[in-house]
Write an enzyme that holds these catalytic residues in place. Structure first.
Site, short mmCIF file in Angstrom:
data_model
loop_
_atom_site.label_atom_id
_atom_site.label_comp_id
_atom_site.label_asym_id
_atom_site.label_seq_id
_atom_site.Cartn_x
_atom_site.Cartn_y
_atom_site.Cartn_z
N HIS A 22 0.84 -1.20 0.00
CA HIS A 22 0.00 0.00 0.00
C HIS A 22 0.87 1.25 0.00
CE1 HIS A 22 -3.56 2.45 1.31
NE2 HIS A 22 -2.60 3.20 1.81
N GLU A 23 1.85 1.30 0.89
CA GLU A 23 2.72 2.47 0.97
C GLU A 23 3.62 2.59 -0.26
OE1 GLU A 23 2.60 4.96 2.98
OE2 GLU A 23 0.95 4.05 4.09
N HIS A 26 1.95 4.32 -3.15
CA HIS A 26 1.95 5.78 -3.08
C HIS A 26 3.25 6.34 -3.68
CE1 HIS A 26 -1.70 6.00 -0.84
NE2 HIS A 26 -1.21 5.54 0.29
#
Length: 233
Positions: A22-23, A26
Site C-alpha cells: 500500500h505504501e 503511493h
C-alpha cells in the site's frame, strides 16, 4: 503455544505485505507524476523494515492478531498503518490533483492484490492437504487485510487517503478547509473507530458508523472479488 505462534506468523505475513505494498504504491504513483522524493529517501522498497511504524505496523496489528486468535480462534478484522511515504506535492504539475492520484494509488493496489489473491486460491486447492490449508489461510488473510486497508483508507478524513482524495476534488476554498483537518485527523479516526463507539456502548447507545460501514462493505467486497476471480457465486 507452537500452534499459536504458527497462526500468528501465517496471519502476520499477509498483513505486513498488504501494508508495505500500500505504501509503496503511493511512492510509485508520486514518481510517475514527477516526484522522486520517496525514491531518493529509499522508500521505494518492498522491504517491510523500511516502512515499519512501531505502533501502526507492529503493536496495533499484533494486538488484534493475538487477541482474536486467543478469543475466537481466527482473524476477522485487521487494522494498521505504516510510516507514510514522503511526497513533495509542489513537484506535481497540479499539486492538489497529484496528491489525490497518489492517495488513490494505495487503495487501488489493495483491491487489485485482493483480486489477485482470490485468483491464487484456485492453485491452493491443488496443493497437498496441509500445505493447501496454510496457503488458503494466508491468502484469505491477505484478501481480508487488503480489503479492510483499502476500504478503511477511503474514509474521507485526512490524513487517510480518502481525505486527501477529497482535498483534490473539492472546490479550492472548501478543499483548504478540509485539508486543515489533517492536524487532528488521526485523533478523529481513533475516536470514531475505537473510543467513541465503545464508550457509548457502555451507556447502551449503539453508534459505530465506521464499523457498520465495514460490516456492510466487506461482505459485498469479498463477494465481488470472488466473482471476478471466477469462483462460483
Amino acid at each position: 503455544m507452537t500452534d499459536l505462534l504458527l497462526s500468528i506468523v501465517i496471519a502476520a505475513i499477509p498483513v505486513i505485505l498488504a501494508i508495505t505494498l500500500h505504501e509503496t504504491a503511493h511512492g510509485y504513483a508520486a514518481l510517475a507524476l514527477g516526484d522522486d522524493t520517496a525514491r531518493s529517501m529509499g522508500r521505494l522498497s518492498l522491504n517491510p523494515l523500511r516502512h515499519v511504524d512501531r505502533v501502526g505496523t507492529l503493536l496495533v496489528p499484533g494486538f488484534l492478531l493475538v487477541s482474536q486468535l486467543l478469543t475466537i480462534g481466527r482473524v476477522v478484522f485487521m487494522f494498521g498503518w505504516a510510516k507514510p511515504v514522503p511526497v513533495s506535492a509542489w513537484r506535481f504539475a497540479n499539486p492538489r490533483r497529484g496528491m489525490a492520484l497518489v492517495a488513490a494509488a494505495g487503495p487501488l493496489v489493495n483491491f487489485f492484490l485482493a483480486w489477485l489473491a482470490a485468483l491464487m486460491t484456485h492453485g491452493a486447492a491443488l496443493l497437498p492437504e496441509m500445505a493447501g490449508e496454510i496457503a488458503d489461510t494466508m491468502l484469505q488473510t491477505f484478501i481480508l487485510a487488503n480489503l479492510v486497508l483499502g476500504l478503511f483508507n477511503l474514509l474521507p478524513i485526512p490524513p487517510l487517503d480518502g481525505g486527501r482524495i477529497m482535498v483534490g476534488i473539492l472546490p479550492e476554498r472548501l478543499a483548504f478547509a478540509w485539508a486543515r483537518l489533517e492536524r487532528a485527523g488521526l485523533v478523529i479516526v481513533l475516536l470514531l473507530v475505537f473510543l467513541l463507539p465503545r464508550l457509548l456502548a457502555e451507556f447502551g447507545i449503539r453508534f459505530d458508523p465506521v464499523g457498520n460501514a465495514l460490516n456492510t462493505g466487506l461482505p459485498w467486497a469479498f463477494d465481488l472479488v470472488y466473482r471476478l476471480s471466477f469462483h462460483d457465486a
